[in-house]
Design an enzyme around this catalytic site. Structure first.
Site, short mmCIF file in Angstrom:
data_model
loop_
_atom_site.label_atom_id
_atom_site.label_comp_id
_atom_site.label_asym_id
_atom_site.label_seq_id
_atom_site.Cartn_x
_atom_site.Cartn_y
_atom_site.Cartn_z
N ARG A 54 11.42 -2.89 5.60
CA ARG A 54 13.16 -3.05 5.30
C ARG A 54 13.63 -1.91 6.07
O ARG A 54 14.69 -2.18 7.52
CB ARG A 54 13.15 -3.39 3.98
CG ARG A 54 13.55 -4.77 4.00
CD ARG A 54 13.31 -4.81 2.41
NE ARG A 54 11.72 -4.71 2.31
CZ ARG A 54 10.62 -5.53 2.28
NH1 ARG A 54 10.77 -6.30 2.29
NH2 ARG A 54 9.06 -4.53 1.47
N THR A 55 13.26 -0.51 5.88
CA THR A 55 14.04 0.33 6.28
C THR A 55 13.56 0.70 7.68
O THR A 55 14.52 0.89 8.51
CB THR A 55 13.16 2.07 5.46
OG1 THR A 55 13.56 1.06 3.75
CG2 THR A 55 13.67 2.74 5.52
N LYS A 84 -3.41 16.44 14.06
CA LYS A 84 -4.12 17.74 14.84
C LYS A 84 -4.13 18.76 13.52
O LYS A 84 -4.23 20.24 13.93
CB LYS A 84 -3.93 18.13 15.83
CG LYS A 84 -4.25 16.69 16.83
CD LYS A 84 -3.74 17.37 18.00
CE LYS A 84 -3.35 15.52 19.22
NZ LYS A 84 -2.14 16.44 20.62
N ARG A 105 10.39 8.87 6.19
CA ARG A 105 10.23 8.82 5.67
C ARG A 105 9.23 9.83 4.95
O ARG A 105 8.36 9.71 5.86
CB ARG A 105 9.60 7.57 5.23
CG ARG A 105 8.80 7.31 4.29
CD ARG A 105 9.01 5.63 4.08
NE ARG A 105 10.19 4.54 3.70
CZ ARG A 105 10.05 3.66 2.48
NH1 ARG A 105 9.28 2.37 3.29
NH2 ARG A 105 11.66 2.95 2.10
N HIS A 133 15.06 7.40 -2.23
CA HIS A 133 15.58 7.39 -1.01
C HIS A 133 17.45 6.64 -0.61
O HIS A 133 17.59 5.48 -1.55
CB HIS A 133 14.76 5.42 -1.41
CG HIS A 133 14.36 5.24 -0.35
ND1 HIS A 133 14.96 5.01 0.70
CD2 HIS A 133 13.74 3.72 -0.54
CE1 HIS A 133 15.27 4.17 1.99
NE2 HIS A 133 13.82 2.86 1.43
N1 CP Z 1 12.98 -1.35 0.42
C1 CP Z 1 12.16 -0.30 0.94
O1 CP Z 1 12.01 1.11 0.59
O2 CP Z 1 11.55 -1.27 1.79
P1 CP Z 1 9.89 -0.75 2.76
O3 CP Z 1 9.30 0.11 1.78
O4 CP Z 1 9.61 -1.70 3.45
O5 CP Z 1 10.96 -0.04 3.94
#
Ligand code: CP
Length: 306
Positions: A54-55, A84, A105, A133
């Site tokens: 999703r993100t 590396k 991320r 998040h």
């Molecule tokens: N909700 C969420 O962060 O989903 P993903 O891990 O698929 O990005």
């Protein structure tokens, strides 16, 4: 409103949130009309050290709908020079020469803050380990406003892996900015909400209740925010994971206990913690919630790039 780095939920105040959601609503129309070319000369880098559906896809779609371009690595630990031995800081310095915004991320708590410390271009935290998040919490709040029509006075149950869940941590911070919100933290002892969040809520005089039995809180709340028991965060604590998995499952019997005007949310992905039989109930808001991520991320990008 002008935003730069987006690192944690605490950095937002209510007027900024109101403005952001107003822009998000407009982005729904922009998407319906096929997008805009407003950001045609801008480039977004997505740097993901942990898996995502999703993100990453919603950020990339958001940038495309805004008319911009995307450079991306979906598995930075394997497909970037981190493999590396390159440091995060050096990677960010290099991307500063290529991109106008970096969406990252990472598996380590605090990684987004480290990246922002060496970055002239905005860094957006798309999840840092079990830390935060913030963009998920923003889309969660947008969803609650859309579905319930209010945030002040909200009763919300956060359920499952609260100790290691970055989405619930960020959401608790955001909700603490509103009036008369009561949070019910439903978790087994091993996965209780961490003390730093509870202390923050006590300081702000936000009501919260810790509870182990899901059925007790279901009739009380406007929102049931279910989360996955995250196997990947247990490391070699397999016995702990086995003890917690499957402890809270939302099924038809739960729907009978919930209020007719309440909703079920989940940041997704889900395993078996929401049965598929629940998907057709109109209170199941989790797929609408994921869709809202596109509009909110378009709004965020338009502000950090504007
Ligand atoms: N909700 C969420 O962060 O989903 P993903 O891990 O698929 O990005």
């Amino acid at each position: 409103m002008k935003l730069h780095h987006i690192i944690e939920a605490q950095q937002f105040d209510v007027p900024t949130l109101d403005k952001l959601f107003e822009i998000s609503k407009k982005m729904e129309t922009v998407v319906q009309e096929g997008g805009t070319s407003d950001f045609h000369n801008r480039i977004m880098s997505t740097l993901f050290y942990e898996p995502s559906t999703r993100t990453r896809f919603s950020f990339e779609t958001a940038m495309h709908r805004l008319g911009g371009r995307v450079i991306s690595t979906e598995n930075a630990r394997e497909f970037s020079s981190v493999s590396k031995g390159e440091t995060l800081e050096d990677t960010i310095r290099i991307l500063n020469g290529y991109a106008d915004v970096i969406v990252m991320r990472h598996n380590e708590v605090g990684a987004a803050r480290r990246a922002a410390a060496v970055s002239a271009v905005p860094v957006i935290n798309a999840g840092d380990g079990a830390g935060q998040h913030p963009t998920q919490a923003l889309l969660d709040l947008y969803t609650i406003r859309k579905e319930i029509g209010k945030i002040n006075g909200l009763r919300i149950a956060m359920v499952g892996d609260l100790a290691q869940g970055r989405t619930v941590r960020s959401l608790a911070y955001l909700l603490s900015k509103y009036e008369d919100v009561r949070m019910y933290f439903v978790a087994p002892q091993l996965l209780r909400m961490k003390e730093d969040i509870l202390e923050h809520l006590r300081e702000r005089k936000v009501e919260y209740v810790e509870e182990e039995e899901l059925a007790k809180v279901l009739p009380e709340v406007d929102v049931v925010y279910q989360t996955r028991i995250q196997k990947e965060r247990f490391g070699d604590r397999i016995a702990d994971y086995e003890q917690c998995r499957g402890v809270y499952i939302i099924d038809e019997s739960c729907l009978r206990l919930m209020r007719p005007d309440s909703i079920i949310m989940h940041p997704l992905p889900r395993l078996d913690e929401i049965r598929m039989e629940v998907d057709n109930d109109r209170r199941a808001a989790y797929f609408r919630q994921a869709q809202n991520g596109l509009y909110v991320r378009m709004a965020l990008l338009s502000q950090v790039l504007g």
